[in-house]
Design a protein around this motif. Structure first.
Motif: not given
Length: 205
Positions: A97-101, A104-106, A144-150
């Protein structure tokens, strides 16, 4: 499921914070793969070599403080287990997962703050109004990064953290911990039999 016995972990962190080996405030300040800014977290590894590799992220080899930790009574979701991923309905690709991206995108602090409130809610449950607000903010302000959703889902289920494969040390495993050393949380201790770690910043002097 809760770990059968104490789990040995290794944590590498900036020497300046040697007096706070069990603090998650650094992760709270910047956010991470498994936590948004505002939510304290401990990132550690099952292997010493993995802790070192994750700390340096494959770039310049920075000085580090390395501490051995012992984690007891933690309910961790083992995301290195394909059966666990299938049970959660999560693809193995979450590890890339590109969580940083996404951040950064909002991804906004309000959304992260609502996630953090999960820790304060009894048994990890969030009122429906909080959940609706979180979804609306995520839709309006960013992704929301997928890892944060999980992470949010697992907190709601009462999990304390996750075990996940290391990106920087193939074959190594890491642990992200969201709750420790408070009421109904697992016990996390630093192994320091001779009390060599400083107690305050001034202890270095």
């Amino acid at each position: 499921m809760p770990e059968a016995g104490p789990l040995t972990l290794w944590r590498a962190f900036v020497p300046r914070w040697a007096h706070l080996p069990l603090s998650g405030e650094g992760a709270a300040r910047f956010g991470g793969r498994w936590n948004p800014p505002g939510l304290p977290a401990i990132y550690a590894a099952r292997e010493l070599s993995t802790a070192w590799a994750e700390y340096n992220q494959g770039f310049v080899q920075h000085p580090a403080m390395i501490a051995q930790l012992e984690l007891s009574d933690a309910d961790l979701a083992d995301l290195t287990d394909a059966a666990v991923l299938e049970e959660l309905g999560v693809a193995e690709a979450i590890h890339r997962c590109q969580w940083r991206d996404a951040m950064e995108r909002g991804l906004v602090p309000e959304t992260h703050e609502l996630m953090r409130r999960l820790l304060a809610e009894e048994r990890g449950l969030v009122p429906e109004t909080h959940e609706l607000m979180r979804r609306l903010l995520a839709e309006e302000r960013g992704l929301v990064p997928e890892t944060h959703e999980l992470m949010r889902r697992l907190l709601a289920e009462g999990r304390h953290g996750v075990v996940y494969p290391s990106i920087m040390s193939p074959g190594g495993t890491c642990v992200a911990l969201w709750r420790w050393n408070d009421t109904a949380a697992p016990r996390l201790a630093v192994i320091d039999p001779e009390h060599r770690l400083p107690k305050t910043p001034a202890s270095w002097l």
